[in-house]
Design an enzyme around this catalytic site. Sequence first.
Site, PDB file in Angstrom:
ATOM      1  N   ARG A  18      45.426  41.850  23.598  1.00 48.11           N
ATOM      2  CA  ARG A  18      46.335  41.733  22.453  1.00 48.11           C
ATOM      3  C   ARG A  18      46.928  40.332  22.396  1.00 48.11           C
ATOM      4  O   ARG A  18      46.902  39.579  23.371  1.00 48.11           O
ATOM      5  CB  ARG A  18      47.441  42.785  22.520  1.00 48.11           C
ATOM      6  CG  ARG A  18      48.462  42.616  23.613  1.00 48.11           C
ATOM      7  CD  ARG A  18      49.399  43.823  23.672  1.00 48.11           C
ATOM      8  NE  ARG A  18      50.442  43.623  24.676  1.00 48.11           N
ATOM      9  CZ  ARG A  18      51.665  43.159  24.391  1.00 48.11           C
ATOM     10  NH1 ARG A  18      51.982  42.865  23.143  1.00 48.11           N
ATOM     11  NH2 ARG A  18      52.547  42.981  25.355  1.00 48.11           N
ATOM     12  N   ASN A  28      45.025  35.173  26.997  1.00 44.35           N
ATOM     13  CA  ASN A  28      43.649  35.654  27.007  1.00 44.35           C
ATOM     14  C   ASN A  28      42.635  34.605  26.558  1.00 44.35           C
ATOM     15  O   ASN A  28      41.468  34.676  26.930  1.00 44.35           O
ATOM     16  CB  ASN A  28      43.518  36.884  26.109  1.00 44.35           C
ATOM     17  CG  ASN A  28      44.398  38.025  26.566  1.00 44.35           C
ATOM     18  OD1 ASN A  28      44.445  38.320  27.749  1.00 44.35           O
ATOM     19  ND2 ASN A  28      45.101  38.661  25.644  1.00 44.35           N
ATOM     20  N   ARG A  77      42.580  46.825  16.928  1.00 43.22           N
ATOM     21  CA  ARG A  77      43.483  47.902  17.316  1.00 43.22           C
ATOM     22  C   ARG A  77      44.660  48.007  16.353  1.00 43.22           C
ATOM     23  O   ARG A  77      45.018  47.032  15.669  1.00 43.22           O
ATOM     24  CB  ARG A  77      44.001  47.685  18.734  1.00 43.22           C
ATOM     25  CG  ARG A  77      44.826  46.421  18.882  1.00 43.22           C
ATOM     26  CD  ARG A  77      45.561  46.364  20.205  1.00 43.22           C
ATOM     27  NE  ARG A  77      44.688  46.108  21.328  1.00 43.22           N
ATOM     28  CZ  ARG A  77      45.140  45.953  22.572  1.00 43.22           C
ATOM     29  NH1 ARG A  77      46.436  46.059  22.828  1.00 43.22           N
ATOM     30  NH2 ARG A  77      44.312  45.705  23.551  1.00 43.22           N
ATOM     31  N   SER A  86      52.824  49.813  25.021  1.00 41.41           N
ATOM     32  CA  SER A  86      51.532  50.501  24.925  1.00 41.41           C
ATOM     33  C   SER A  86      50.801  50.443  26.260  1.00 41.41           C
ATOM     34  O   SER A  86      50.793  49.418  26.943  1.00 41.41           O
ATOM     35  CB  SER A  86      50.659  49.861  23.850  1.00 41.41           C
ATOM     36  OG  SER A  86      51.289  49.911  22.593  1.00 41.41           O
ATOM     37  N   GLN A 109      39.314  43.637  33.060  1.00 40.02           N
ATOM     38  CA  GLN A 109      40.520  42.832  32.837  1.00 40.02           C
ATOM     39  C   GLN A 109      40.136  41.370  32.682  1.00 40.02           C
ATOM     40  O   GLN A 109      39.446  40.807  33.538  1.00 40.02           O
ATOM     41  CB  GLN A 109      41.491  42.984  34.017  1.00 40.02           C
ATOM     42  CG  GLN A 109      41.824  44.429  34.361  1.00 40.02           C
ATOM     43  CD  GLN A 109      42.874  45.028  33.439  1.00 40.02           C
ATOM     44  OE1 GLN A 109      42.921  44.722  32.252  1.00 40.02           O
ATOM     45  NE2 GLN A 109      43.718  45.885  33.979  1.00 40.02           N
ATOM     46  N   ARG A 165      49.989  44.581  68.411  1.00 39.29           N
ATOM     47  CA  ARG A 165      49.675  43.887  67.146  1.00 39.29           C
ATOM     48  C   ARG A 165      48.224  43.411  67.168  1.00 39.29           C
ATOM     49  O   ARG A 165      47.843  42.595  68.016  1.00 39.29           O
ATOM     50  CB  ARG A 165      50.630  42.704  66.991  1.00 39.29           C
ATOM     51  CG  ARG A 165      50.641  42.065  65.623  1.00 39.29           C
ATOM     52  CD  ARG A 165      51.631  40.903  65.603  1.00 39.29           C
ATOM     53  NE  ARG A 165      51.685  40.284  64.304  1.00 39.29           N
ATOM     54  CZ  ARG A 165      52.544  40.619  63.349  1.00 39.29           C
ATOM     55  NH1 ARG A 165      53.419  41.576  63.578  1.00 39.29           N
ATOM     56  NH2 ARG A 165      52.539  39.999  62.191  1.00 39.29           N
TER      57      ARG A 165
END
Length: 401
Positions: A18, A28, A77, A86, A109, A165
């Site tokens: 978006r 993006n 969309r 959203s 992604q 450890r």
Amino acid sequence: MSQHSGRRRHFAALVLARGGSKGIPLKNIKLLAGIPLIGWVLRAAVDTGMFDSVWVSTDHDEIEMVAKKYGAQVHRRSPEVSKDSSTSLDTILEFLKYHQEIDVVGLIQCTSPCLQPHHLEAVVKMFKEDGYDSVFSVVRHHRFRWKEVSKGEVTEPLNLNPAKRPRRQDWSGELYENGSFYFATKTLIESGLLQGGKMAYFEMEPEYNVDIDLDIDWPIAEQRVISHGHFGKIEEVRLFVCNVGGQRKNESTKMKFNWPHIQDTAVMKMLKDKKVQVKFISESDLPAHSVSSNNEVEGNVQNKLDTVQAWRKKMGITWKKVAYLGNDESDVICVQKAGVGGAPQDAPSSVLEVAKYICKHDAGDRTGDRTVEEFAEHVLLLLKKFESEDPQLKTRKRKRK
């Protein structure tokens, strides 16, 4: 071949992008190593050849343009699923309402630019061969976790014994979701889940794990993607062409290259050492002192396409082996045809729309020379990757040794 209700299942890659990113505006499509962020994952998805369709769901015109440039179809969309509140699941459900043919969604992604085609290919095979309902990406970390407590309270270890450890090499570590992708069947998604049913993880190698959430991550991500990003199906560049003149309406933004200087820079010499022919081209007349004896510069060119066509035919190469840096409307077709088409970031929109590599520098300021050098450095990087991947070159190098 896997079947679904008597037919072949439709696998779709989907990127949600978006326009209202809060952290970094239009993150993006922000350039990362000369390529829009979303372009890296779209190129990986397209190049797998395993998806029946590759999609971007967006509400933004510019994102739509970039998505199509990198081979994706676009789903516009609705405002209802474009809000800050959203969820990804809401957005995917809306997408599926309009695309009933899809059986499996691979949610990718765009903030994972080091994603490789072989990662996605392996996951699709897991669905087809092993019948999984959902598969998601993880990465292995070696981190010790401690219980969070209020001030004054005593903490305690959650995944280690402090008295024993372990050394890193003696501990296999733990798997964490890295958010690179989530694959799920349509049936599972419509039940309100992205993870469930017959479920599996896909472990990504740590070198491919990069996630961009903050501006401070950008320089780190850029170095990582240069080393480990998917640069597409690379051809061996044999001809490097740069437009060193401009016919812009605004003469103040005309390309300002000192091409006699550029010809002698280290990066150009490196290209020539790689047996790449370097040519400079201009629509304008060039001063006599700027035209080199080896005919690298050609001025007063009325048709750049015909000129480059003649050069490549003389060399016996296809357009895939041409790198072309353009900055004018008259460069569009050459940039589009070239295997590596580049542009300065202040080039006309028509050039930027077809360029696969966009330089950080402008053409219309004192960084003009640096623009050419940057593009040349990108071509050298592609040549290096080509040499590392080409089996015939590897064989020849082994024989020389």
